[in-house]
Scaffold this motif. Structure first.
Motif, short mmCIF file in Angstrom:
data_model
loop_
_atom_site.label_atom_id
_atom_site.label_comp_id
_atom_site.label_asym_id
_atom_site.label_seq_id
_atom_site.Cartn_x
_atom_site.Cartn_y
_atom_site.Cartn_z
N ALA A 125 -16.74 -5.99 -5.15
CA ALA A 125 -16.02 -5.21 -4.15
C ALA A 125 -14.56 -5.62 -4.10
O ALA A 125 -13.67 -4.77 -3.96
N LEU A 126 -14.29 -6.90 -4.22
CA LEU A 126 -12.91 -7.39 -4.21
C LEU A 126 -12.13 -6.86 -5.42
O LEU A 126 -11.00 -6.42 -5.29
N MET A 153 -8.17 -3.11 -7.61
CA MET A 153 -7.81 -2.07 -8.58
C MET A 153 -7.35 -0.80 -7.87
O MET A 153 -6.38 -0.16 -8.29
N GLN A 154 -8.04 -0.42 -6.79
CA GLN A 154 -7.64 0.78 -6.05
C GLN A 154 -6.26 0.62 -5.43
O GLN A 154 -5.45 1.53 -5.47
N ARG A 155 -5.99 -0.56 -4.85
CA ARG A 155 -4.70 -0.80 -4.22
C ARG A 155 -3.57 -0.77 -5.26
O ARG A 155 -2.52 -0.17 -5.04
N ARG A 191 -2.97 2.88 -6.34
CA ARG A 191 -2.20 3.62 -5.33
C ARG A 191 -0.73 3.22 -5.35
O ARG A 191 0.15 4.07 -5.23
N ALA A 192 -0.46 1.93 -5.53
CA ALA A 192 0.93 1.46 -5.60
C ALA A 192 1.63 2.04 -6.82
O ALA A 192 2.80 2.43 -6.77
N TRP A 193 0.92 2.11 -7.93
CA TRP A 193 1.48 2.66 -9.17
C TRP A 193 1.79 4.14 -8.99
O TRP A 193 2.87 4.62 -9.36
N LYS A 194 0.85 4.91 -8.39
CA LYS A 194 1.09 6.33 -8.15
C LYS A 194 2.26 6.54 -7.20
O LYS A 194 3.05 7.47 -7.38
N THR A 195 2.38 5.67 -6.21
CA THR A 195 3.50 5.78 -5.27
C THR A 195 4.82 5.57 -5.99
O THR A 195 5.79 6.28 -5.75
N ARG A 196 4.87 4.59 -6.90
CA ARG A 196 6.09 4.34 -7.67
C ARG A 196 6.41 5.53 -8.57
O ARG A 196 7.56 5.95 -8.69
N LEU A 197 5.38 6.11 -9.20
CA LEU A 197 5.61 7.29 -10.04
C LEU A 197 6.11 8.46 -9.21
O LEU A 197 6.96 9.23 -9.65
#
Length: 122
Positions: free
Chosen positions: A8-9, A14-16, A19-25
């Motif tokens: 789970a960790l 990986m999800q976080r 999301r950070a990568w998509k936000t930067r893109l």
């Protein structure tokens, strides 16, 4: 049990990061005014095909509608998040007693999530 916690960790991390990568893109997408400029300035860490697909997604009416709705909802919030980059769930998890894994009192968790530190860091 321990394997599930670790799994789970890893998934949460990986999800976080995704999301950070998509936000930067998305931020890179908005640096330019036209789709032609956006496509010619592709970030290095994405394939040309994926960048074209992502540019189409960011420019779609459906994405813009969701984004606008989220902006309006965010503006309606009366209680502000004040615990930095940690999510509410991460703050709650950090208050858990390590010995018996019990949660802290709800009022203590709320206080940590919604109050700011003073100039002495308290």
């Amino acid at each position: 049990m321990r394997q599930h916690v670790l799994q789970a960790l890893v998934i949460d991390t990986m999800q976080r990061l995704f999301r950070a990568w998509k936000t930067r893109l998305h931020a890179d997408y908005f640096l330019y005014d036209t789709d032609e400029e956006r496509l010619s300035h592709r970030p290095d860490d994405i394939t040309p095909e994926d960048w074209v697909s992502l540019a189409e997604h960011f420019g779609s009416l459906a994405f813009k509608a969701v984004s606008e709705r989220n902006k309006l909802n965010r503006g309606k919030q009366t209680t502000k998040h004040s615990c930095g980059s940690k999510s509410f769930a991460e703050v709650e998890e950090s208050t858990r007693n390590p010995d018996n894994r019990t949660n802290a009192a709800p009022d203590r968790v709320w206080e940590l999530q919604h109050t700011r530190k003073n100039d002495r860091g308290k």
